[in-house]
Enzyme design. Structure first.
Site, mmCIF file in Angstrom:
data_model
loop_
_atom_site.group_PDB
_atom_site.id
_atom_site.type_symbol
_atom_site.label_atom_id
_atom_site.label_comp_id
_atom_site.label_asym_id
_atom_site.label_seq_id
_atom_site.Cartn_x
_atom_site.Cartn_y
_atom_site.Cartn_z
ATOM 1 N N SER A 1 0.888 -1.253 -0.003
ATOM 2 C CA SER A 1 -0.098 -0.016 -0.113
ATOM 3 C C SER A 1 0.733 1.237 0.000
ATOM 4 O O SER A 1 0.429 2.339 -0.386
ATOM 5 C CB SER A 1 -0.725 -0.071 1.216
ATOM 6 O OG SER A 1 -0.224 0.203 2.349
ATOM 7 N N CYS A 2 2.213 1.290 0.681
ATOM 8 C CA CYS A 2 2.774 2.380 0.731
ATOM 9 C C CYS A 2 4.196 2.382 0.255
ATOM 10 O O CYS A 2 5.084 3.212 0.234
ATOM 11 C CB CYS A 2 3.005 2.999 2.263
ATOM 12 S SG CYS A 2 3.582 1.597 3.186
ATOM 13 N N GLY A 3 4.458 1.450 -0.428
ATOM 14 C CA GLY A 3 6.062 1.183 -1.203
ATOM 15 C C GLY A 3 7.048 1.036 0.032
ATOM 16 O O GLY A 3 6.754 0.223 0.743
#
Length: 261
Positions: free
Chosen positions: A106-108
């Site tokens: 979801s956020c790298g």
């Protein structure tokens, strides 16, 4: 691999025209490991076996090409699926890597585990003895080994050069990381070694390329554009010689072990 597209050319002198031009092909390549979806990469769908092998080595899914029990490529018409089967000794490591990638999707690059992973130890590579003449020899011959880029103007290349600067092997892709993975994979599958030579890439040098070079045992990495600060520090930690802003008249040479000053 290329396709064609009709473009409308607008000229400064108003002498507009239409022309058909070759366009580099970009398509999704889904990589599965032991039946589990691992990653979907956007790549040029050529030399896919080399790409998947190099990707597996760079991602530390396997330590050696011998850890790959099978590799199957399937063209679905909408993209390519590569199914990799790894040895049982690597299965646990694969599952842990998949777990981390899933939790991070979801956020790298986030969280302490990922920050630690960026700075995880790299193997030390052999000291390079390659000098300027070999570098300029390779740079002068570089375009001759980039047929996809000549046709499209939109492909990166990664090349294996020997100690004298002769280009022994080259791979191209729309992505710079993919091109290097393809080269490393082709070398692993073909049993080729660096033998005191170096890698030449048609791109800037980011830390990911340094990681790939170090894991592949490459003693020198040469890129046509500049290196980032993290690339330089990671290269120094691995003893990897970096050459950047490589042109046919001059290069920037960074000795391994030399930090910021």
């Amino acid at each position: 691999m290329t396709t064609t597209h009709l473009f409308r050319r607008l000229a400064r002198d108003s002498n507009d025209s239409e022309r058909v031009r070759a366009v580099v092909e970009e398509a999704p390549v889904a990589i599965e490991v032991n039946g589990i979806g691992y990653a979907v990469m956007m790549a040029t769908p050529s030399d896919v076996e080399d790409f998947a092998t190099g990707f597996a080595l760079a991602e530390r899914i396997v330590d050696d090409v011998a850890d790959i029990d099978a590799l199957d490529v399937h063209d679905t018409g909408r993209g390519t699926i590569v199914r990799i089967a790894v040895s049982p000794t690597r299965a646990a490591a694969v599952m842990e890597r998949v777990r981390r990638r899933t939790s991070d999707s979801s956020c790298g690059l986030c969280g302490m585990d990922n920050l630690d992973a960026v700075h995880r130890p790299l193997p030390c590579v052999p000291r390079s003895a390659v000098g300027g003449p070999a570098l300029f020899t390779a740079l002068a011959a570089m375009r001759d080994h980039q047929p996809l880029h000549r046709a499209t103007g939109a492909a990166h290349a990664a090349m294996l050069c020997d100690a004298a600067g002769a280009i022994r092997l080259a791979r191209e892709d729309v992505g710079r990381h993919n091109a290097f993975d393809k080269l490393i994979g082709a070398m692993a599958r073909g049993g080729a070694a660096w033998d005191g030579g170096f890698a030449l890439l048609s791109s800037r040098c980011s830390y990911e390329l340094v990681e790939k070079a170090a894991l592949a045992g490459c003693p020198m990495l040469v890129t046509v554009s500049a290196a980032t600060s993290l690339a330089l520090s990671r290269a120094a930690a691995a003893g990897l010689t970096l050459v950047s802003l490589a042109r046919d008249d001059a290069v920037l040479f960074s000795d391994p072990g030399v930090g910021d000053g």
